[in-house]
Design a protein around this motif. Structure first.
Motif, short mmCIF file in Angstrom:
data_model
loop_
_atom_site.label_atom_id
_atom_site.label_comp_id
_atom_site.label_asym_id
_atom_site.label_seq_id
_atom_site.Cartn_x
_atom_site.Cartn_y
_atom_site.Cartn_z
N ALA A 108 0.83 -1.21 0.00
CA ALA A 108 0.00 0.00 0.00
C ALA A 108 0.86 1.26 0.00
N GLU A 109 1.87 1.28 0.84
CA GLU A 109 2.70 2.48 0.97
C GLU A 109 3.46 2.77 -0.32
N THR A 110 3.97 1.71 -0.95
CA THR A 110 4.73 1.89 -2.19
C THR A 110 3.83 2.30 -3.34
N LEU A 111 2.66 1.66 -3.46
CA LEU A 111 1.74 2.00 -4.52
C LEU A 111 1.32 3.47 -4.42
N ARG A 112 1.11 3.95 -3.21
CA ARG A 112 0.70 5.34 -3.02
C ARG A 112 1.77 6.30 -3.56
N LEU A 113 3.01 5.96 -3.35
CA LEU A 113 4.11 6.77 -3.90
C LEU A 113 4.13 6.72 -5.42
N GLU A 114 3.89 5.55 -5.95
CA GLU A 114 4.04 5.34 -7.40
C GLU A 114 2.91 5.95 -8.21
N VAL A 115 1.73 6.12 -7.62
CA VAL A 115 0.60 6.69 -8.37
C VAL A 115 0.35 8.14 -7.97
N CYS A 116 1.25 8.72 -7.20
CA CYS A 116 1.10 10.11 -6.79
C CYS A 116 0.95 11.00 -8.03
N GLY A 117 -0.06 11.86 -8.02
CA GLY A 117 -0.33 12.73 -9.16
C GLY A 117 -1.44 12.20 -10.06
N GLU A 118 -1.83 10.94 -9.86
CA GLU A 118 -2.93 10.37 -10.62
C GLU A 118 -4.23 10.50 -9.83
N GLN A 119 -5.34 10.25 -10.50
CA GLN A 119 -6.64 10.33 -9.84
C GLN A 119 -6.95 8.99 -9.17
N LEU A 120 -6.07 8.62 -8.27
CA LEU A 120 -6.17 7.36 -7.54
C LEU A 120 -5.87 7.63 -6.08
N ARG A 121 -6.58 6.91 -5.22
CA ARG A 121 -6.31 6.98 -3.79
C ARG A 121 -5.94 5.58 -3.30
N VAL A 122 -4.99 5.51 -2.40
CA VAL A 122 -4.58 4.24 -1.81
C VAL A 122 -4.75 4.34 -0.30
N VAL A 123 -5.65 3.52 0.21
CA VAL A 123 -6.04 3.57 1.62
C VAL A 123 -5.61 2.27 2.30
N GLU A 124 -5.01 2.39 3.46
CA GLU A 124 -4.70 1.20 4.26
C GLU A 124 -5.45 1.28 5.58
N VAL A 125 -6.17 0.22 5.90
CA VAL A 125 -6.85 0.11 7.18
C VAL A 125 -6.23 -1.06 7.94
N ALA A 126 -5.77 -0.78 9.15
CA ALA A 126 -5.05 -1.78 9.94
C ALA A 126 -5.83 -2.07 11.22
N PRO A 127 -6.64 -3.12 11.23
CA PRO A 127 -7.41 -3.45 12.44
C PRO A 127 -6.56 -4.15 13.49
#
Length: 261
Positions: free
Chosen positions: A170-189
Motif C-alpha cells: 500500500a505504501e509503495t503504490l501510493r508513492l508510485e501513483v502520486c499525481g494520478e486520480q487514484l487513492r490508496v487507503v490502508e486500514v489496519a485493524p
C-alpha cells in the motif's frame, strides 16, 4: 428507503470489488458499501457463502453480484478483470493467518500460504484492476492490513511478515501513483472477533480460538471495520486516508489488552 439510500439512488452507480467477501470483514464491507449505493462485486473461493451475502444485500434493496475467485490464482484474477466493465473501488480484504508456532518450529508452507493470500493476492487484484480504477476518474485501492503490520509478537512471525508485506504494498503504490486520480487507503485493524479468523489460525481448535477474546468485553466486530473502510472510501476525491489503525478500546497495543477477571 433510508436517507442515505435515497441520496445514493440519485448518483450514477459506482462499482466496488471486495475480496474475501463471503464472511467476516469482507461480507460486512460489501453490505456497507451496498448501503452507500455501490454496485458490489463479491469475490471469494466459496460460492455458497457469496450467494448468501449477495441475497442479503439484494433483499435490502442493494445491488450485488457474485464472482467466485481465488486471488492467489493470477490467471483467474486476470480473467475476472477482463470481464469486469468498470471498477471504482477495490477492497483487498482476502487474507488469513495459519498457525501459531514459533519461528524455530514454523511450517514454511504456512508462511508461504499467508504471503500468497495476504500479499500476492492483493498484488494480483491491484495490478489487474488498475486500468479500470484509473478510468473511473476517482479510483480507490483499499488494503486491509493489520496492527501486526507494525508490531511482531511470539508465535505470529509468519502472519506479521505477510501483513508487513501488505503494508509495504500500500505504501509503495501510493508513492508510485502520486499525481494520478487514484487513492490508496490502508486500514489496519487490531483485535477483531469474527467467526473464522482465530479458528483458522488455531486449525479448528475452538477452545484456543475463543481464548483469544476471553475477558475482552467489547472486541471489534466485522461491522466496525466495515464502517471504517466505507468512511475512508466515501471521503471527497481530494482526501486520502493513508493509514487508519482501528482497535477496540480494550486494546492499547498488540500486547496490552484489558481483560476482566
Amino acid at each position: 428507503m433510508t436517507d442515505t439510500q435515497a441520496a445514493a439512488s440519485t448518483r450514477p452507480a459506482r462499482t466496488a470489488v471486495v475480496t474475501g467477501a463471503g464472511s467476516g470483514i469482507g461480507a460486512a464491507t460489501a453490505r456497507a458499501l451496498a448501503r452507500e449505493g455501490y454496485e458490489v462485486v463479491l469475490t471469494a473461493r466459496r460460492a455458497d457463502r457469496l450467494e448468501a451475502v449477495a441475497k442479503e444485500i439484494q433483499d435490502q434493496g442493494g445491488s450485488a453480484r457474485v464472482s467466485p475467485l481465488d486471488v492467489t490464482d493470477r490467471a483467474a484474477v486476470q480473467a475476472f478483470a477482463e470481464q469486469l466493465p468498470a471498477c471504482d473501488v477495490l477492497v483487498n480484504n482476502a487474507g488469513g493467518a495459519y498457525g501459531t508456532e514459533y519461528v524455530e518450529h514454523a511450517d514454511p508452507g504456512d508462511w508461504r500460504s499467508m504471503y500468497e493470500v495476504n500479499v500476492l493476492g492483493a498484488l494480483h487484484m491491484t495490478q489487474a484492476l488498475l486500468p479500470r480504477l484509473r478510468a473511473s476518474g476517482d479510483g480507490v485501492v483499499v488494503v486491509l492490513s493489520s496492527t501486526a503490520s507494525f508490531t511482531c509478537y511470539e508465535g505470529g512471525g509468519g502472519y506479521s511478515a505477510a501483513k508487513h508485506g501488505a503494508h509495504v504494498l500500500a505504501e509503495t503504490l501510493r508513492l508510485e501513483v502520486c499525481g494520478e486520480q487514484l487513492r490508496v487507503v490502508e486500514v489496519a485493524p487490531g483485535m477483531v472477533h469474527t467467526e473464522e479468523f482465530s479458528l483458522n489460525r488455531y486449525r479448528g481448535d475452538t477452545d484456543k480460538a475463543d481464548a483469544v477474546y476471553a475477558g475482552v468485553a467489547e472486541p471489534l466486530v466485522a461491522d466496525d471495520v466495515a464502517d471504517v473502510v466505507t468512511w475512508a472510501v466515501t471521503r471527497p476525491p481530494h482526501v486520502n486516508i493513508d493509514l487508519l489503525v482501528v482497535r477496540p478500546r480494550a486494546q492499547a497495543a498488540q500486547h496490552k489488552v484489558h481483560r476482566t477477571a
